[in-house]
Design a protein around this motif. Structure first.
Motif, PDB file in Angstrom:
ATOM      1  N   ARG A 165       2.293  13.124   4.921  1.00  0.00           N
ATOM      2  CA  ARG A 165       1.861  12.249   3.836  1.00  0.00           C
ATOM      3  C   ARG A 165       2.696  10.985   3.862  1.00  0.00           C
ATOM      4  O   ARG A 165       3.842  10.983   4.301  1.00  0.00           O
ATOM      5  CB  ARG A 165       2.025  12.948   2.480  1.00  0.00           C
ATOM      6  N   CYS A 166       2.092   9.900   3.374  1.00  0.00           N
ATOM      7  CA  CYS A 166       2.840   8.656   3.286  1.00  0.00           C
ATOM      8  C   CYS A 166       3.912   8.802   2.211  1.00  0.00           C
ATOM      9  O   CYS A 166       3.622   9.272   1.116  1.00  0.00           O
ATOM     10  CB  CYS A 166       1.908   7.502   2.940  1.00  0.00           C
ATOM     11  N   PRO A 167       5.154   8.411   2.512  1.00  0.00           N
ATOM     12  CA  PRO A 167       6.191   8.508   1.486  1.00  0.00           C
ATOM     13  C   PRO A 167       5.993   7.496   0.349  1.00  0.00           C
ATOM     14  O   PRO A 167       6.567   7.658  -0.720  1.00  0.00           O
ATOM     15  CB  PRO A 167       7.487   8.213   2.255  1.00  0.00           C
ATOM     16  N   ASN A 168       5.173   6.468   0.566  1.00  0.00           N
ATOM     17  CA  ASN A 168       4.976   5.426  -0.451  1.00  0.00           C
ATOM     18  C   ASN A 168       3.680   5.574  -1.231  1.00  0.00           C
ATOM     19  O   ASN A 168       3.526   4.980  -2.291  1.00  0.00           O
ATOM     20  CB  ASN A 168       4.966   4.037   0.202  1.00  0.00           C
ATOM     21  N   CYS A 169       2.710   6.310  -0.650  1.00  0.00           N
ATOM     22  CA  CYS A 169       1.380   6.381  -1.256  1.00  0.00           C
ATOM     23  C   CYS A 169       0.936   7.834  -1.357  1.00  0.00           C
ATOM     24  O   CYS A 169       1.392   8.683  -0.619  1.00  0.00           O
ATOM     25  CB  CYS A 169       0.341   5.624  -0.420  1.00  0.00           C
ATOM     26  N   GLU A 170      -0.010   8.076  -2.258  1.00  0.00           N
ATOM     27  CA  GLU A 170      -0.558   9.418  -2.456  1.00  0.00           C
ATOM     28  C   GLU A 170      -1.682   9.625  -1.441  1.00  0.00           C
ATOM     29  O   GLU A 170      -2.847   9.665  -1.808  1.00  0.00           O
ATOM     30  CB  GLU A 170      -1.102   9.495  -3.892  1.00  0.00           C
ATOM     31  N   ARG A 183      -0.183   6.646  10.779  1.00  0.00           N
ATOM     32  CA  ARG A 183      -0.178   5.398  10.002  1.00  0.00           C
ATOM     33  C   ARG A 183      -0.782   5.604   8.622  1.00  0.00           C
ATOM     34  O   ARG A 183      -1.749   6.346   8.453  1.00  0.00           O
ATOM     35  CB  ARG A 183      -1.018   4.322  10.703  1.00  0.00           C
ATOM     36  N   CYS A 184      -0.222   4.882   7.648  1.00  0.00           N
ATOM     37  CA  CYS A 184      -0.827   4.825   6.323  1.00  0.00           C
ATOM     38  C   CYS A 184      -1.794   3.645   6.324  1.00  0.00           C
ATOM     39  O   CYS A 184      -1.423   2.550   6.730  1.00  0.00           O
ATOM     40  CB  CYS A 184       0.234   4.623   5.248  1.00  0.00           C
ATOM     41  N   HIS A 185      -3.029   3.871   5.878  1.00  0.00           N
ATOM     42  CA  HIS A 185      -4.008   2.785   5.877  1.00  0.00           C
ATOM     43  C   HIS A 185      -3.924   1.922   4.623  1.00  0.00           C
ATOM     44  O   HIS A 185      -4.731   1.029   4.424  1.00  0.00           O
ATOM     45  CB  HIS A 185      -5.426   3.343   6.066  1.00  0.00           C
ATOM     46  N   TYR A 186      -2.937   2.208   3.772  1.00  0.00           N
ATOM     47  CA  TYR A 186      -2.796   1.408   2.553  1.00  0.00           C
ATOM     48  C   TYR A 186      -1.529   0.568   2.523  1.00  0.00           C
ATOM     49  O   TYR A 186      -1.487  -0.484   1.934  1.00  0.00           O
ATOM     50  CB  TYR A 186      -2.863   2.307   1.312  1.00  0.00           C
ATOM     51  N   CYS A 187      -0.453   1.076   3.137  1.00  0.00           N
ATOM     52  CA  CYS A 187       0.753   0.255   3.220  1.00  0.00           C
ATOM     53  C   CYS A 187       1.115   0.163   4.704  1.00  0.00           C
ATOM     54  O   CYS A 187       0.374   0.605   5.555  1.00  0.00           O
ATOM     55  CB  CYS A 187       1.888   0.854   2.393  1.00  0.00           C
ATOM     56  N   ASP A 188       2.234  -0.415   5.025  1.00  0.00           N
ATOM     57  CA  ASP A 188       2.572  -0.598   6.442  1.00  0.00           C
ATOM     58  C   ASP A 188       3.279   0.600   7.054  1.00  0.00           C
ATOM     59  O   ASP A 188       3.672   0.569   8.218  1.00  0.00           O
ATOM     60  CB  ASP A 188       3.471  -1.836   6.607  1.00  0.00           C
TER      61      ASP A 188
HETATM   62 ZN   LIG Z   1       1.340   4.172   2.350  1.00  0.00          ZN
END
Ligand SMILES: [Zn+2]
Ligand SMILES: [Zn+2]
Length: 452
Positions: A165-170, A183-188
């Motif tokens: 999971r992205c550590p910055n986004c859900e 890769r997270c498709h919402y943050c970098d």
């Molecule tokens: Zn993210």
């Protein structure tokens, strides 16, 4: 366009050296002194809405500018937005119909494949595989639509079911195999996968589900001699990369083009006679009141890429919901029927075009503070709404993406049948700011398109 190119063009327009301006949504602000007409092509396209920073809907601004300057505005689309369609039915816009396809092109035959009983290989049913084989034998081209980029939407541990999971986004991290990155498709955020499951230490993290990168790989296994290319945000981010891909398609250097909705938009490849839609269910089941409209529009647009007068086209749609009325309309190429069945559903719930929405998104780094202030705002809004008239205040609820770029997000949705009533409530916006600390951000999005 670079900022410098933009500036030069802007000055040329101001100096009255330009007769025709072509551009994306911000072209609506072009400082033309002798404006005579505004044409908004593919008016249904959500990208006319700018959903960040200065929020505006380019199509609506075009209508407004046309009215202010007394010039005609033409909205064009094969699948008009239901809002524009409804306004044309009410004679607020004048409907103009093209009754013939360009070049008298016949409509392609559309086939639905029930994936519940399908023999699937590499994500493709027997029907779609046969259609690809036949198309390649005739030395014609195929377009395959899969609206999900990357290799797979996540890596899954076979032992404990964990995924990254992205550590910055859900959100889960998408596996991009070619570059070896999650890769997270919402943050970098991006990281390489570990050698073992980060949770249980198990050996196998397997790709689960399919994106365009994987589909292209699977196709290469199934059709080893075919020339396969991929068009999505990952393969077109470099300058001119998309143009180069289009050139290869036109020169018939590519037999099968795999891509996201990018491939549905306006391209005119002469030798494409097969369009395959690999997955329709994700879009149909997307939790948004516009999901049916978006699905119908995308299917109609991509189907329009198949065939022409001398080479009849075919469209194969794979789905787990063959009875879905949206798909039934898509098979028949029947926009009217789609509009007639969808509009009453909107009306029932007072969703646009029968009601007006404004979305308030409160965000901050501290979850408890965000939740507490959202409740406080809700209380203020409810009492303000009472004196405004008939307006619903819904929420506060966690946004579908509750955590994004490290910020927790709560939303309050305002809904009214009358725009003036909604405006009356929005006039209180300066007072809402009093509830906010410097750590919180409140975004007000009128006529929201993206409510994630
Ligand atoms: Zn993210
Ligand atoms: Zn595990």
């Amino acid at each position: 366009m670079s900022v410098a190119e933009r500036f030069d063009m802007w000055r040329a327009i101001v100096r009255n050296e330009v007769d025709i301006v072509i551009g994306a949504r911000s072209a609506v602000f072009a400082p033309l002194a002798r404006l005579g007409i505004i044409v908004v092509d593919e008016e249904h396209d959500d990208s006319y809405k700018q959903s960040e920073g200065f929020r505006y809907q380019g199509r609506d601004l075009a209508l407004m500018r046309g009215q202010m300057e007394g010039v005609p505005v033409v909205l064009g689309s094969a699948t008009p937005s239901l809002g524009s369609w409804q306004r044309s039915q009410q004679q607020l816009l004048s409907p103009l119909s093209l009754t013939e396809r360009v070049g008298k092109r016949p409509l392609p035959e559309v086939i639905l494949v029930d994936m519940k009983n399908a023999e699937v290989e590499g994500g493709l049913s027997q029907e779609l595989r046969d259609a690809i084989t036949a198309t390649l034998e005739r030395q014609q081209q195929c377009l395959l639509l899969l609206n999900r980029r990357g290799y797979s939407p996540f890596l899954l541990c076979g032992d404990c079911g964990a995924s990254y999971r992205c550590p910055n986004c859900e959100i889960t991290l998408t596996w991009h195999r070619k570059i070896g990155q999650l890769r997270c498709h919402y943050c970098d955020y991006h990281q390489p996968p570990d050698d073992e499951c980060p949770k249980c230490g198990g050996a196998a993290m397997d790709p689960e589900g399919m994106g365009t990168e994987r589909l292209a790989d699977e196709l290469q296994v199934l059709y080893p001699d075919a020339r396969i290319a991929r068009m999505d945000r990952d393969t077109t981010s470099a300058k001119n990369a998309q143009q180069a891909l289009i050139g290869r398609m036109e020169q018939r250097d590519v037999d099968i083009l795999v891509g996201t909705q990018m491939i549905a938009k306006g391209h005119d490849f002469a030798a494409v006679t097969l369009v395959g839609v690999v997955d329709t269910d994700a879009a149909l089941n997307f939790p948004d009141f516009r999901s049916a409209e978006r699905s119908f529009s995308l299917l109609a647009q991509v189907a329009g890429r198949a065939g022409r007068a001398d080479l009849p086209g075919r469209v194969v749609i794979q789905t787990y919901s063959v009875d879905n009325p949206v798909l039934q309309c898509a098979i028949e190429h029947d926009y009217l029927r789609f509009a007639k069945q969808e509009l009453p559903l909107r009306q029932l719930l007072f969703y646009p075009p029968f009601g007006y929405l404004a979305n308030l998104v409160l965000s901050g780094l501290d979850r408890h503070e965000v939740e507490r202030i959202a409740d406080e705002l809700m209380g203020a809004l409810e009492s303000q709404a009472k004196v405004c008239g008939d307006v619903e205040v819904l929420g506060p609820a966690p946004c579908p993406l509750f955590r994004l770029r490290n910020r927790y997000r709560m939303q309050i949705l305002l809904k009214a049948q009358d725009r003036t009533v909604l405006r009356r409530l929005l006039a209180y916006a300066p007072q809402w700011k009093r509830h906010l600390s410097a750590r919180l951000t409140l975004v007000l999005d009128v006529d929201p398109v993206d409510m994630m």
